[in-house]
Design a protein around this motif. Structure first.
Motif, PDB file in Angstrom:
ATOM      1  N   ASN A  11       0.822  -1.214   0.000  1.00  0.00           N
ATOM      2  CA  ASN A  11       0.000   0.000   0.000  1.00  0.00           C
ATOM      3  C   ASN A  11       0.854   1.262   0.000  1.00  0.00           C
ATOM      4  OD1 ASN A  11      -2.492  -1.240  -0.152  1.00  0.00           O
ATOM      5  ND2 ASN A  11      -2.668  -1.456   2.065  1.00  0.00           N
ATOM      6  N   GLN A  12       1.918   1.277   0.784  1.00  0.00           N
ATOM      7  CA  GLN A  12       2.813   2.440   0.807  1.00  0.00           C
ATOM      8  C   GLN A  12       3.505   2.614  -0.544  1.00  0.00           C
ATOM      9  OE1 GLN A  12       5.468   1.666   4.059  1.00  0.00           O
ATOM     10  NE2 GLN A  12       3.905   2.080   5.609  1.00  0.00           N
ATOM     11  N   ASN A  13       3.952   1.511  -1.116  1.00  0.00           N
ATOM     12  CA  ASN A  13       4.659   1.548  -2.395  1.00  0.00           C
ATOM     13  C   ASN A  13       3.749   2.024  -3.526  1.00  0.00           C
ATOM     14  OD1 ASN A  13       6.883   0.889  -4.229  1.00  0.00           O
ATOM     15  ND2 ASN A  13       5.607  -0.808  -4.871  1.00  0.00           N
ATOM     16  N   CYS A  14       2.509   1.558  -3.536  1.00  0.00           N
ATOM     17  CA  CYS A  14       1.622   1.814  -4.671  1.00  0.00           C
ATOM     18  C   CYS A  14       0.682   3.005  -4.490  1.00  0.00           C
ATOM     19  CB  CYS A  14       0.786   0.570  -4.966  1.00  0.00           C
ATOM     20  SG  CYS A  14       1.781  -0.840  -5.480  1.00  0.00           S
ATOM     21  N   PHE A  15       0.348   3.346  -3.247  1.00  0.00           N
ATOM     22  CA  PHE A  15      -0.703   4.347  -3.050  1.00  0.00           C
ATOM     23  C   PHE A  15      -0.293   5.573  -2.238  1.00  0.00           C
ATOM     24  CE2 PHE A  15      -2.806   0.162  -3.453  1.00  0.00           C
ATOM     25  CZ  PHE A  15      -3.386   0.378  -4.689  1.00  0.00           C
ATOM     26  N   SER A  16       0.887   5.577  -1.661  1.00  0.00           N
ATOM     27  CA  SER A  16       1.314   6.735  -0.884  1.00  0.00           C
ATOM     28  C   SER A  16       1.584   7.921  -1.803  1.00  0.00           C
ATOM     29  CB  SER A  16       2.586   6.414  -0.090  1.00  0.00           C
ATOM     30  OG  SER A  16       3.046   7.566   0.577  1.00  0.00           O
ATOM     31  N   SER A  51       8.968 -11.720  -7.894  1.00  0.00           N
ATOM     32  CA  SER A  51       8.242 -11.117  -9.020  1.00  0.00           C
ATOM     33  C   SER A  51       8.723  -9.704  -9.321  1.00  0.00           C
ATOM     34  CB  SER A  51       6.741 -11.060  -8.722  1.00  0.00           C
ATOM     35  OG  SER A  51       6.208 -12.356  -8.643  1.00  0.00           O
ATOM     36  N   ILE A  52       8.701  -9.385 -10.614  1.00  0.00           N
ATOM     37  CA  ILE A  52       8.924  -8.019 -11.083  1.00  0.00           C
ATOM     38  C   ILE A  52       7.661  -7.636 -11.829  1.00  0.00           C
ATOM     39  CG2 ILE A  52      10.322  -6.496 -12.526  1.00  0.00           C
ATOM     40  CD1 ILE A  52      11.925  -7.720 -10.223  1.00  0.00           C
ATOM     41  N   VAL A  53       6.942  -6.654 -11.313  1.00  0.00           N
ATOM     42  CA  VAL A  53       5.680  -6.238 -11.917  1.00  0.00           C
ATOM     43  C   VAL A  53       5.782  -4.757 -12.256  1.00  0.00           C
ATOM     44  CG1 VAL A  53       3.180  -6.046 -11.601  1.00  0.00           C
ATOM     45  CG2 VAL A  53       4.418  -7.997 -10.618  1.00  0.00           C
ATOM     46  N   ILE A  54       6.043  -4.483 -13.528  1.00  0.00           N
ATOM     47  CA  ILE A  54       6.111  -3.122 -14.042  1.00  0.00           C
ATOM     48  C   ILE A  54       5.015  -3.034 -15.102  1.00  0.00           C
ATOM     49  CG2 ILE A  54       7.597  -1.324 -14.992  1.00  0.00           C
ATOM     50  CD1 ILE A  54       8.722  -2.591 -12.402  1.00  0.00           C
ATOM     51  N   ALA A  55       3.831  -2.630 -14.683  1.00  0.00           N
ATOM     52  CA  ALA A  55       2.656  -2.660 -15.560  1.00  0.00           C
ATOM     53  C   ALA A  55       2.109  -1.254 -15.785  1.00  0.00           C
ATOM     54  CB  ALA A  55       1.569  -3.543 -14.950  1.00  0.00           C
ATOM     55  N   ALA A  56       1.413  -1.099 -16.897  1.00  0.00           N
ATOM     56  CA  ALA A  56       0.699   0.145 -17.124  1.00  0.00           C
ATOM     57  C   ALA A  56      -0.510   0.196 -16.197  1.00  0.00           C
ATOM     58  CB  ALA A  56       0.264   0.260 -18.585  1.00  0.00           C
ATOM     59  N   LEU A  80      -3.523  -5.445 -17.443  1.00  0.00           N
ATOM     60  CA  LEU A  80      -4.232  -6.670 -17.069  1.00  0.00           C
ATOM     61  C   LEU A  80      -5.646  -6.287 -16.673  1.00  0.00           C
ATOM     62  CD1 LEU A  80      -1.215  -7.493 -16.912  1.00  0.00           C
ATOM     63  CD2 LEU A  80      -1.855  -9.040 -15.084  1.00  0.00           C
ATOM     64  N   GLY A  81      -6.629  -6.816 -17.396  1.00  0.00           N
ATOM     65  CA  GLY A  81      -8.030  -6.510 -17.152  1.00  0.00           C
ATOM     66  C   GLY A  81      -8.535  -7.114 -15.855  1.00  0.00           C
ATOM     67  N   GLU A  82      -9.804  -6.867 -15.572  1.00  0.00           N
ATOM     68  CA  GLU A  82     -10.414  -7.332 -14.323  1.00  0.00           C
ATOM     69  C   GLU A  82     -10.383  -8.857 -14.209  1.00  0.00           C
ATOM     70  OE1 GLU A  82     -14.280  -5.640 -13.742  1.00  0.00           O
ATOM     71  OE2 GLU A  82     -13.479  -3.600 -13.687  1.00  0.00           O
ATOM     72  N   ASN A 114       5.715  -1.790  -9.591  1.00  0.00           N
ATOM     73  CA  ASN A 114       5.684  -0.410 -10.040  1.00  0.00           C
ATOM     74  C   ASN A 114       4.664  -0.315 -11.169  1.00  0.00           C
ATOM     75  OD1 ASN A 114       6.150   2.158 -10.983  1.00  0.00           O
ATOM     76  ND2 ASN A 114       8.370   1.961 -10.998  1.00  0.00           N
ATOM     77  N   CYS A 115       3.514   0.273 -10.892  1.00  0.00           N
ATOM     78  CA  CYS A 115       2.433   0.358 -11.877  1.00  0.00           C
ATOM     79  C   CYS A 115       1.940   1.789 -11.976  1.00  0.00           C
ATOM     80  CB  CYS A 115       1.268  -0.535 -11.470  1.00  0.00           C
ATOM     81  SG  CYS A 115       1.747  -2.249 -11.194  1.00  0.00           S
TER      82      CYS A 115
END
Length: 176
Positions: A9-14, A53-58, A93-95, A36-37
């Motif tokens: 949460n801190q990484n993605c939403f702060s 995992s490495i997740v670098i997504a739009a 990645l869709g729903e 990192n998205c």
């Protein structure tokens, strides 16, 4: 000591860049993962704390589930003849997409809603909604009678142990 979910949460939403950097560093140190998205829904789940995992997504949409040792990122190349970058962009990645262990999704591709990316798959092209992607860019419709890999509620521990014991018994039968 913050939990995986708190660090995520801190990484993605702060909105605090220093807090984001600290969380990103702790995710890498503790869980060997990078997330990192540009856009990520708060309901996205990472099984096994996204280990490896490495997740670098739009964009990761609502209900996405990502298992361990997954790579999601770019597949860009530089064209020396035109002096330009090509194939820029990261996956969307869709729903309700599920990405199984060790899968790779690379490039500016769209993974349609409720698609499943199978274990070890390498995907560099769009995957339609309600599809199963496996191998290298192999795609087939999902059987609507089944959810693959993830469905809430997940199996109980005793069910998994019993199933594993059954496999052990089958193994012993083959060597007798």
């Amino acid at each position: 000591m913050p939990t995986f979910k708190e660090l995520l949460n801190q990484n993605c939403f702060s909105t605090d860049p220093d807090l984001q950097r600290q969380a990103a560093l702790m995710l890498e140190q503790r869980y060997n993962c990078e997330i990192n998205c540009l856009e990520i829904d708060p309901s996205v789940q990472f099984a096994h704390h996204a280990r490896g995992s490495i997740v670098i997504a739009a964009k990761l949409c609502a209900g996405v589930v990502i298992f361990q040792n997954v790579t999601i990122g770019s597949n860009q190349k530089f064209n020396r003849l035109t002096n330009q970058w090509e194939n820029l962009g990261n996956p969307v990645l869709g729903e309700q997409v599920v990405v199984a262990d060790g899968a790779k999704i690379l490039g500016p591709v769209i993974i349609g809603a409720q698609a499943v990316i199978g274990a070890g798959a390498i995907i560099t092209k769009d995957v339609p909604a309600n599809s199963l992607a496996y191998g290298v860019n192999q795609i087939k419709p999902k059987d609507p009678q089944f959810d693959l890999i993830f469905h809430d509620p997940m199996p109980q521990r005793d069910q998994l142990i019993q199933a594993s014991k059954s496999v052990i018994n089958r193994y012993h039968a083959t060597i007798s």
